[in-house]
Design a protein around this motif. Sequence first.
Motif, PDB file in Angstrom:
ATOM      1  N   ASP A  35      -8.577   5.344  -0.277  1.00 20.25           N
ATOM      2  CA  ASP A  35      -9.591   6.298  -0.406  1.00 20.25           C
ATOM      3  C   ASP A  35      -9.716   7.007   1.000  1.00 20.25           C
ATOM      4  N   THR A  36      -9.055   8.055   1.013  1.00 12.51           N
ATOM      5  CA  THR A  36      -8.789   8.862   2.247  1.00 12.51           C
ATOM      6  C   THR A  36     -10.115   9.191   3.015  1.00 12.51           C
ATOM      7  N   SER A  37     -11.276   9.394   2.306  1.00 17.53           N
ATOM      8  CA  SER A  37     -12.457   9.959   2.979  1.00 17.53           C
ATOM      9  C   SER A  37     -13.087   8.448   3.371  1.00 17.53           C
ATOM     10  N   LEU A  38     -13.132   7.419   2.511  1.00 16.09           N
ATOM     11  CA  LEU A  38     -13.502   6.328   3.257  1.00 16.09           C
ATOM     12  C   LEU A  38     -12.851   5.701   4.389  1.00 16.09           C
ATOM     13  N   LEU A  39     -11.559   5.595   4.453  1.00 19.65           N
ATOM     14  CA  LEU A  39     -10.875   5.426   5.389  1.00 19.65           C
ATOM     15  C   LEU A  39     -10.931   6.123   6.641  1.00 19.65           C
ATOM     16  N   SER A  40     -11.062   7.168   6.521  1.00 17.79           N
ATOM     17  CA  SER A  40     -11.151   8.227   7.924  1.00 17.79           C
ATOM     18  C   SER A  40     -12.515   8.173   8.534  1.00 17.79           C
ATOM     19  N   ARG A  41     -13.600   7.819   7.566  1.00 22.79           N
ATOM     20  CA  ARG A  41     -14.890   7.759   8.162  1.00 22.79           C
ATOM     21  C   ARG A  41     -14.964   6.668   8.874  1.00 22.79           C
ATOM     22  N   ALA A  42     -14.557   5.306   8.284  1.00 18.91           N
ATOM     23  CA  ALA A  42     -14.509   4.307   9.095  1.00 18.91           C
ATOM     24  C   ALA A  42     -13.754   4.351  10.247  1.00 18.91           C
ATOM     25  N   ALA A  43     -12.618   4.929  10.307  1.00 22.44           N
ATOM     26  CA  ALA A  43     -11.828   4.910  11.544  1.00 22.44           C
ATOM     27  C   ALA A  43     -12.563   6.036  12.692  1.00 22.44           C
ATOM     28  N   THR A  44     -13.239   7.012  12.266  1.00 18.60           N
ATOM     29  CA  THR A  44     -14.005   7.934  12.991  1.00 18.60           C
ATOM     30  C   THR A  44     -15.155   6.806  14.102  1.00 18.60           C
ATOM     31  N   SER A  75      -6.731   3.708  13.425  1.00 18.13           N
ATOM     32  CA  SER A  75      -6.786   4.419  11.938  1.00 18.13           C
ATOM     33  C   SER A  75      -6.807   3.179  11.188  1.00 18.13           C
ATOM     34  N   ALA A  76      -7.817   3.361  10.384  1.00 20.46           N
ATOM     35  CA  ALA A  76      -8.095   2.115   9.375  1.00 20.46           C
ATOM     36  C   ALA A  76      -7.240   2.034   8.152  1.00 20.46           C
ATOM     37  N   THR A  77      -6.597   1.100   7.806  1.00 22.44           N
ATOM     38  CA  THR A  77      -5.732   0.902   6.723  1.00 22.44           C
ATOM     39  C   THR A  77      -6.462   0.006   5.497  1.00 22.44           C
ATOM     40  N   TRP A  78      -7.540  -0.434   5.621  1.00 19.61           N
ATOM     41  CA  TRP A  78      -8.273  -0.952   4.731  1.00 19.61           C
ATOM     42  C   TRP A  78      -9.509  -0.962   4.771  1.00 19.61           C
ATOM     43  N   VAL A  79     -10.600  -0.893   3.819  1.00 21.79           N
ATOM     44  CA  VAL A  79     -12.094  -0.914   4.037  1.00 21.79           C
ATOM     45  C   VAL A  79     -12.755  -1.691   3.121  1.00 21.79           C
ATOM     46  N   PHE A  80     -13.659  -2.657   3.067  1.00 18.97           N
ATOM     47  CA  PHE A  80     -14.209  -3.368   1.972  1.00 18.97           C
ATOM     48  C   PHE A  80     -15.757  -2.950   2.192  1.00 18.97           C
ATOM     49  N   VAL A  81     -16.563  -2.825   1.179  1.00 22.30           N
ATOM     50  CA  VAL A  81     -17.964  -2.392   1.283  1.00 22.30           C
ATOM     51  C   VAL A  81     -18.660  -3.188   0.187  1.00 22.30           C
ATOM     52  N   ALA A  82     -19.501  -4.004   0.906  1.00 25.15           N
ATOM     53  CA  ALA A  82     -20.588  -4.562  -0.055  1.00 25.15           C
ATOM     54  C   ALA A  82     -21.869  -4.346   0.143  1.00 25.15           C
TER      55      ALA A  82
END
Length: 269
Positions: free
Chosen positions: A118-127, A139-146
């Motif tokens: 999910d490029t928008s999620l990964l880039s928000r997290a990386a920013t 640069s984020a390669t994996w994000v988990f959201v709970a």
Amino acid sequence: MGLCVVLFFPTLAYLLLCTTPSAADILYPYGASYDTPTSKVDDGSTLITLSTSIKLFGNVSTLMHVNNNGLLSFSSGISAYTPTHLPVTDGNPFLAPFWADVNNALAGDIFYRQSNNDTSLLSRAATDIRTYFGLQTFSATWVFVATWSNVAFFGSSSSSTTVNTFQAVLISNGSFTFVMFNYGNILWTTGRGSGGDIKGTGGKPALAGVNSGLNTGYYEIPTSLTADIINITSTTNVNVNGRWVIRVDKLHPRDVNGVIALKGNKDIK
Ligand SMILES: *[C@@H]1O[C@H](CO)[C@@H](O)[C@H](O)[C@H]1NC(C)=O
Ligand SMILES: *[C@@H]1O[C@H](CO)[C@@H](O)[C@H](O)[C@H]1NC(C)=O
Ligand SMILES: *[C@@H]1O[C@H](CO)[C@@H](O)[C@H](O)[C@H]1NC(C)=O
Ligand SMILES: *[C@@H]1O[C@H](CO)[C@@H](O)[C@H](O)[C@H]1NC(C)=O
């Protein structure tokens, strides 16, 4: 970040409306259209297989439990509803945005998702990580959201609107791992089984922090287990009220300046 809206009228006059940052800005996107819900049971846990392995407190994790009582844990599920000071030295690492006695059978939903595309999620997290930790090439390669959305406390009335909304976001690039806690709305601190009153206060209030499971390697967010944790929406270590971000891949959690948070110290500002 605030949102600005420009309204144009036929007279060519215009009005500029800006809002101050709100709870909605703090939280990453979540809800039924993004996420998987967990079952609505008191003290429940849901086991998840991670789509990639992550580094956590010096080891590698591929399994995670989303626990209804406000923690993510990595060796086994946690049903304990009354929080205790860290360290908890049972060898079960956990990340706790708000450990307290949730009962979402009364009200609320607990959602989760993970993504490596999910490029928008990964880039928000990386920013966010670049900004807070000064890692300009991260640069984020994996994000988990709970997300614990509008969850009630154990012992509250079923019509209660005294509910909490908070989130844990895990961010990895394969070697560095960060956890972000986002607090949208915190209206209660304590379940009635933990000595709390009918308003969800008093007794033994919630704990927020990270715990490796060993007797070193943990960090408690200030005001944990005190009445003041109701105001965690106004505290931060990254200059964004209601947000805490901690690096957790090594045994000792680190703050934004790379300072190791050791037993009992208050290095995380
Ligand atoms: C992202 O990955 C998921 C899980 O593998 C897959 O179902 C989905 O189609 C992928 N989305 C994109 C945009 O590639
Ligand atoms: C992860 O990010 C850190 C900081 O930007 C970098 O030093 C490291 O090489 C990255 N790891 C991988 C596997 O890309
Ligand atoms: C990491 O794994 C080793 C080997 O299983 C274990 O001895 C150690 O306690 C683990 N560390 C943590 C923080 O759980
Ligand atoms: C939380 O913050 C509010 C507003 O500043 C304050 O009135 C209240 O006393 C605080 N509550 C606790 C328990 O610290």
